[in-house]
Design an enzyme around this catalytic site. Sequence first.
Site, PDB file in Angstrom:
ATOM      1  N   LYS A   1     -46.100   2.619  33.362  1.00 17.56           N
ATOM      2  CA  LYS A   1     -47.006   1.379  33.357  1.00 17.56           C
ATOM      3  C   LYS A   1     -46.591   0.192  34.193  1.00 17.56           C
ATOM      4  O   LYS A   1     -47.156  -0.500  34.898  1.00 17.56           O
ATOM      5  CB  LYS A   1     -47.702   0.913  32.313  1.00 17.56           C
ATOM      6  CG  LYS A   1     -48.661  -0.073  32.016  1.00 17.56           C
ATOM      7  CD  LYS A   1     -49.975   0.006  32.768  1.00 17.56           C
ATOM      8  CE  LYS A   1     -50.834  -1.052  33.069  1.00 17.56           C
ATOM      9  NZ  LYS A   1     -50.940  -2.074  32.216  1.00 17.56           N
TER      10      LYS A   1
ATOM     11  N   HIS B   1     -46.464   0.847  37.764  1.00 16.86           N
ATOM     12  CA  HIS B   1     -47.934   0.560  38.064  1.00 16.86           C
ATOM     13  C   HIS B   1     -48.247  -0.663  38.728  1.00 16.86           C
ATOM     14  O   HIS B   1     -48.606  -1.200  39.529  1.00 16.86           O
ATOM     15  CB  HIS B   1     -48.926   1.257  36.949  1.00 16.86           C
ATOM     16  CG  HIS B   1     -50.279   0.568  37.064  1.00 16.86           C
ATOM     17  ND1 HIS B   1     -50.793  -0.423  36.964  1.00 16.86           N
ATOM     18  CD2 HIS B   1     -51.332   1.544  37.759  1.00 16.86           C
ATOM     19  CE1 HIS B   1     -51.881  -0.392  37.399  1.00 16.86           C
ATOM     20  NE2 HIS B   1     -52.430   0.545  37.733  1.00 16.86           N
ATOM     21  N   ASN B   2     -47.658  -1.541  37.318  1.00 19.12           N
ATOM     22  CA  ASN B   2     -48.206  -3.280  37.948  1.00 19.12           C
ATOM     23  C   ASN B   2     -47.305  -3.403  38.720  1.00 19.12           C
ATOM     24  O   ASN B   2     -47.644  -4.578  39.691  1.00 19.12           O
ATOM     25  CB  ASN B   2     -47.892  -3.777  36.455  1.00 19.12           C
ATOM     26  CG  ASN B   2     -48.976  -3.889  35.309  1.00 19.12           C
ATOM     27  OD1 ASN B   2     -49.640  -2.787  35.524  1.00 19.12           O
ATOM     28  ND2 ASN B   2     -48.970  -4.544  34.598  1.00 19.12           N
TER      29      ASN B   2
ATOM     30  N   SER C   1     -54.227   0.999  31.634  1.00 17.14           N
ATOM     31  CA  SER C   1     -54.660   0.323  32.946  1.00 17.14           C
ATOM     32  C   SER C   1     -56.105   0.207  33.018  1.00 17.14           C
ATOM     33  O   SER C   1     -56.900   1.454  32.987  1.00 17.14           O
ATOM     34  CB  SER C   1     -53.993   0.479  34.101  1.00 17.14           C
ATOM     35  OG  SER C   1     -54.351  -0.478  35.186  1.00 17.14           O
TER      36      SER C   1
ATOM     37  N   GLU D   1     -48.983  -2.703  41.859  1.00 15.12           N
ATOM     38  CA  GLU D   1     -50.412  -3.551  41.970  1.00 15.12           C
ATOM     39  C   GLU D   1     -50.054  -4.803  42.454  1.00 15.12           C
ATOM     40  O   GLU D   1     -50.376  -5.517  43.400  1.00 15.12           O
ATOM     41  CB  GLU D   1     -50.671  -3.788  40.430  1.00 15.12           C
ATOM     42  CG  GLU D   1     -51.742  -4.707  40.288  1.00 15.12           C
ATOM     43  CD  GLU D   1     -52.113  -4.695  38.773  1.00 15.12           C
ATOM     44  OE1 GLU D   1     -52.527  -3.881  38.014  1.00 15.12           O
ATOM     45  OE2 GLU D   1     -52.153  -6.139  38.070  1.00 15.12           O
TER      46      GLU D   1
HETATM   47  N1  LIG Z   1     -56.254  -7.874  29.385  1.00 15.27           N
HETATM   48  C1  LIG Z   1     -55.802  -6.802  30.287  1.00 15.27           C
HETATM   49  O1  LIG Z   1     -56.321  -6.720  31.388  1.00 15.27           O
HETATM   50  C2  LIG Z   1     -54.837  -5.817  29.975  1.00 15.27           C
HETATM   51  C3  LIG Z   1     -53.900  -6.209  28.830  1.00 15.27           C
HETATM   52  N2  LIG Z   1     -52.938  -5.143  28.530  1.00 15.27           N
HETATM   53  C4  LIG Z   1     -52.237  -5.262  27.380  1.00 15.27           C
HETATM   54  O2  LIG Z   1     -52.949  -4.950  26.246  1.00 15.27           O
HETATM   55  C5  LIG Z   1     -52.656  -5.878  25.041  1.00 15.27           C
HETATM   56  C6  LIG Z   1     -53.675  -6.419  24.539  1.00 15.27           C
HETATM   57  O3  LIG Z   1     -54.204  -7.329  25.654  1.00 15.27           O
HETATM   58  P1  LIG Z   1     -55.454  -8.412  25.348  1.00 15.27           P
HETATM   59  O4  LIG Z   1     -56.597  -7.519  24.690  1.00 15.27           O
HETATM   60  O5  LIG Z   1     -55.850  -9.069  26.678  1.00 15.27           O
HETATM   61  O6  LIG Z   1     -55.151  -9.239  24.280  1.00 15.27           O
HETATM   62  P2  LIG Z   1     -53.788 -10.346  24.168  1.00 15.27           P
HETATM   63  O7  LIG Z   1     -52.542 -10.009  24.846  1.00 15.27           O
HETATM   64  O8  LIG Z   1     -54.403 -11.762  24.410  1.00 15.27           O
HETATM   65  O9  LIG Z   1     -53.650 -10.290  22.331  1.00 15.27           O
HETATM   66  C7  LIG Z   1     -54.534 -10.722  21.652  1.00 15.27           C
HETATM   67  C8  LIG Z   1     -54.334  -9.866  20.611  1.00 15.27           C
HETATM   68  O10 LIG Z   1     -53.058  -9.944  20.088  1.00 15.27           O
HETATM   69  C9  LIG Z   1     -53.301 -10.316  18.413  1.00 15.27           C
HETATM   70  N3  LIG Z   1     -52.085 -10.792  17.946  1.00 15.27           N
HETATM   71  C10 LIG Z   1     -51.362 -11.842  18.608  1.00 15.27           C
HETATM   72  N4  LIG Z   1     -50.054 -12.127  18.001  1.00 15.27           N
HETATM   73  C11 LIG Z   1     -50.257 -11.317  16.811  1.00 15.27           C
HETATM   74  C12 LIG Z   1     -49.383 -11.242  15.722  1.00 15.27           C
HETATM   75  N5  LIG Z   1     -48.249 -11.852  15.610  1.00 15.27           N
HETATM   76  N6  LIG Z   1     -49.958 -10.262  14.663  1.00 15.27           N
HETATM   77  C13 LIG Z   1     -50.888  -9.606  14.873  1.00 15.27           C
HETATM   78  N7  LIG Z   1     -51.789  -9.637  15.769  1.00 15.27           N
HETATM   79  C14 LIG Z   1     -51.276 -10.567  16.916  1.00 15.27           C
HETATM   80  C15 LIG Z   1     -54.488 -11.483  18.356  1.00 15.27           C
HETATM   81  O11 LIG Z   1     -55.066 -11.418  17.042  1.00 15.27           O
HETATM   82  P3  LIG Z   1     -55.626 -12.653  16.689  1.00 15.27           P
HETATM   83  O12 LIG Z   1     -57.117 -12.324  17.063  1.00 15.27           O
HETATM   84  O13 LIG Z   1     -55.498 -12.741  15.158  1.00 15.27           O
HETATM   85  O14 LIG Z   1     -55.153 -13.800  17.418  1.00 15.27           O
HETATM   86  C16 LIG Z   1     -55.310 -10.356  19.509  1.00 15.27           C
HETATM   87  O15 LIG Z   1     -55.805  -9.381  18.712  1.00 15.27           O
HETATM   88  C17 LIG Z   1     -51.634  -6.728  25.541  1.00 15.27           C
HETATM   89  O16 LIG Z   1     -50.301  -6.358  25.367  1.00 15.27           O
HETATM   90  C18 LIG Z   1     -51.655  -6.668  27.104  1.00 15.27           C
HETATM   91  O17 LIG Z   1     -50.672  -7.043  27.826  1.00 15.27           O
HETATM   92  C19 LIG Z   1     -52.828  -4.317  29.266  1.00 15.27           C
HETATM   93  C20 LIG Z   1     -53.655  -3.719  30.318  1.00 15.27           C
HETATM   94  C21 LIG Z   1     -54.771  -4.833  30.870  1.00 15.27           C
HETATM   95  O1  LIG Z   2     -51.655  -4.485  33.213  1.00 15.72           O
HETATM   96  C1  LIG Z   2     -52.587  -4.854  33.954  1.00 15.72           C
HETATM   97  C2  LIG Z   2     -53.361  -4.040  34.900  1.00 15.72           C
HETATM   98  O2  LIG Z   2     -52.996  -2.682  34.682  1.00 15.72           O
HETATM   99  C3  LIG Z   2     -52.749  -6.423  34.085  1.00 15.72           C
HETATM  100  O3  LIG Z   2     -53.851  -6.703  34.913  1.00 15.72           O
HETATM  101  C4  LIG Z   2     -51.581  -7.222  34.672  1.00 15.72           C
HETATM  102  O4  LIG Z   2     -50.895  -7.353  33.458  1.00 15.72           O
HETATM  103  C5  LIG Z   2     -52.171  -8.370  35.262  1.00 15.72           C
HETATM  104  O5  LIG Z   2     -50.512  -8.723  35.489  1.00 15.72           O
HETATM  105  P1  LIG Z   2     -50.362 -10.561  35.919  1.00 15.72           P
HETATM  106  O6  LIG Z   2     -51.090 -11.138  34.819  1.00 15.72           O
HETATM  107  O7  LIG Z   2     -48.872 -10.365  35.811  1.00 15.72           O
HETATM  108  O8  LIG Z   2     -50.831 -10.484  37.338  1.00 15.72           O
END
Ligand SMILES: NC(=O)C1=CN([C@@H]2O[C@H](COP(=O)(O)OP(=O)(O)OC[C@H]3O[C@@H](n4cnc5c(N)ncnc54)[C@H](OP(=O)(O)O)[C@@H]3O)[C@@H](O)[C@H]2O)C=CC1
Ligand SMILES: O=C(CO)[C@H](O)[C@H](O)COP(=O)(O)O
Length: 474
Positions: free
Chosen positions: A184, A187-188, A130, A191
């Site tokens: 986690k 945590h969310n 997070s 949140e």
């Molecule tokens: N964004 C945030 O603030 C937070 C996100 N997370 C979690 O972290 C993870 C990553 O989040 P985030 O960085 O936002 O990215 P996304 O959730 O937007 O995912 C995009 C990534 O996933 C890859 N991907 C999607 N489908 C496939 C597939 N079938 N095979 C291989 N690769 C694939 C994409 O590759 P390509 O470039 O090739 O499309 C890209 O690298 C998620 O699980 C998310 O829930 C956790 C905490 C906070």
């Molecule tokens: O994982 C997180 C923080 O720790 C993301 O901020 C969270 O997934 C946001 O959730 P939502 O889009 O459902 O508001």
Amino acid sequence: MAEKAVIGVTGLAVMGRNLARNLARHGHTVAVHNRTTARTKALVEEFGHEGTFIPAETAEEFVASLERPRRLVIMVKAGAPTDAVIDEFAPLLEPGDMIVDGGNAHFADTRRREAALRERGLHFVGTGISGGEEGALNGPSIMPGGSEESYQALGPLLESIAAKVDGTPCCTHVGPDGAGHFVKMVHNGIEYADMQLIAEAYDLLRNGAGMSPAEIAEVFRTWNAGRLESYLIEITAEVLAHVDARTGKPFVDVIADQAEQKGTGRWTVQTALDLGVPVSGIAEAVFARSVSGHGELRRAGRSLPGPNRSATVKLSPDDVEKALYASKIIAYAQGFNQIQAASAEYGWNIDLGAMATIWRGGCIIRARFLDRIRKAYDADPATPTLLTDDHFAQALGEAQDAWRGMVATATQLGVPVPGFSSALAYYDALRAERLPAALTQAQRDYFGAHTYRRVDVEGVFHTRWEAGAVEVEA
Ligand SMILES: NC(=O)C1=CN([C@@H]2O[C@H](COP(=O)(O)OP(=O)(O)OC[C@H]3O[C@@H](n4cnc5c(N)ncnc54)[C@H](OP(=O)(O)O)[C@@H]3O)[C@@H](O)[C@H]2O)C=CC1
Ligand SMILES: O=C(CO)[C@H](O)[C@H](O)COP(=O)(O)O
């Protein structure tokens, strides 16, 4: 021989890219890979100077660039994409290697994946991360599950890049299999509850007291210097002070009032229902987002009559602060109870005080308040509720008049405060000597012979209502 990476990250969108940079900045050689190779190239081109990256175009190249035992972090979309990536990499790995899933996976998926990969001699480490984009780069809160053995190999690396509070890393081994992703998820959920309570405080000040967003921003700034000090209060002050460049209006007024959700809050509530843990604060927050998103329903309801009210009332920000703090205590206490219940159900042996410790920094719910929670669990690790801890019991007692007044005022004004009011209802339910659940039990027995227990005699009873209300032992 070519240099090997100590760890690799596949999935280089916002989270994975910044996590890889964070690792590299801490002196770790990082292998980087992404399904679409342009992201890998862009990372190395833009940030290659920050440390040592080994870019890989194929899964085989990526795996070959890792030292053994291999540590491979997946940062891709949760669900099917995570399974697809595991299916692609697992056949290339050898016993003892570790796959760390840093995405927001459902803990049940993590348990399934961990069991399947364990059979193949691989460690699967479901890890909550997070802190968003900024946290991933500068120090997130990290919640790894999986085996103790995997933590021996991963812990020092993860702790080196985690946020630090008073020199303590915001990372610890949470417990086996899905424990990290469970924590986690909660945590969310917390949140969501915290954000909802903050939104209600804002709504009361805006539509109850008639204050402007700029004035409310100042109130939040003041609160952030006190016991409510937290990341969410801090960013709320910033958001409320912001003026839209296009229109000159308060930024908050130009945003569509329909809150979205990706699913972790909903999972928290679904799981709590299965575990039988009342997390009313989180549930109300999920439903409040849901109500906001139902445009048609809201359009249909807009003509319904409201209370006869004056435009604004005299409403003290201090009293709103008390209601917010008290409701926040309830929401966190409920979330910790959910972790406690899951820990017992799955045999995870989670140290609740340690969870409060690793949430003090790096994550979205980071707050001064978490230090109090840590102290409460240090004093009594098995306490059935945080509410009876001396500090919290006193705070709730001192807040309750203002809190009750705030819920009453909001109700009279027609300002919806599901978070404040459900928190107060929970508080009063826990305080109650007798609950009307006795009547519920009698009704169940009446229409379905569902039986009941008595307060004065051991055993299970049924009253034969149709035969002159004669009680029999069931
Ligand atoms: N964004 C945030 O603030 C937070 C996100 N997370 C979690 O972290 C993870 C990553 O989040 P985030 O960085 O936002 O990215 P996304 O959730 O937007 O995912 C995009 C990534 O996933 C890859 N991907 C999607 N489908 C496939 C597939 N079938 N095979 C291989 N690769 C694939 C994409 O590759 P390509 O470039 O090739 O499309 C890209 O690298 C998620 O699980 C998310 O829930 C956790 C905490 C906070
Ligand atoms: O994982 C997180 C923080 O720790 C993301 O901020 C969270 O997934 C946001 O959730 P939502 O889009 O459902 O508001």
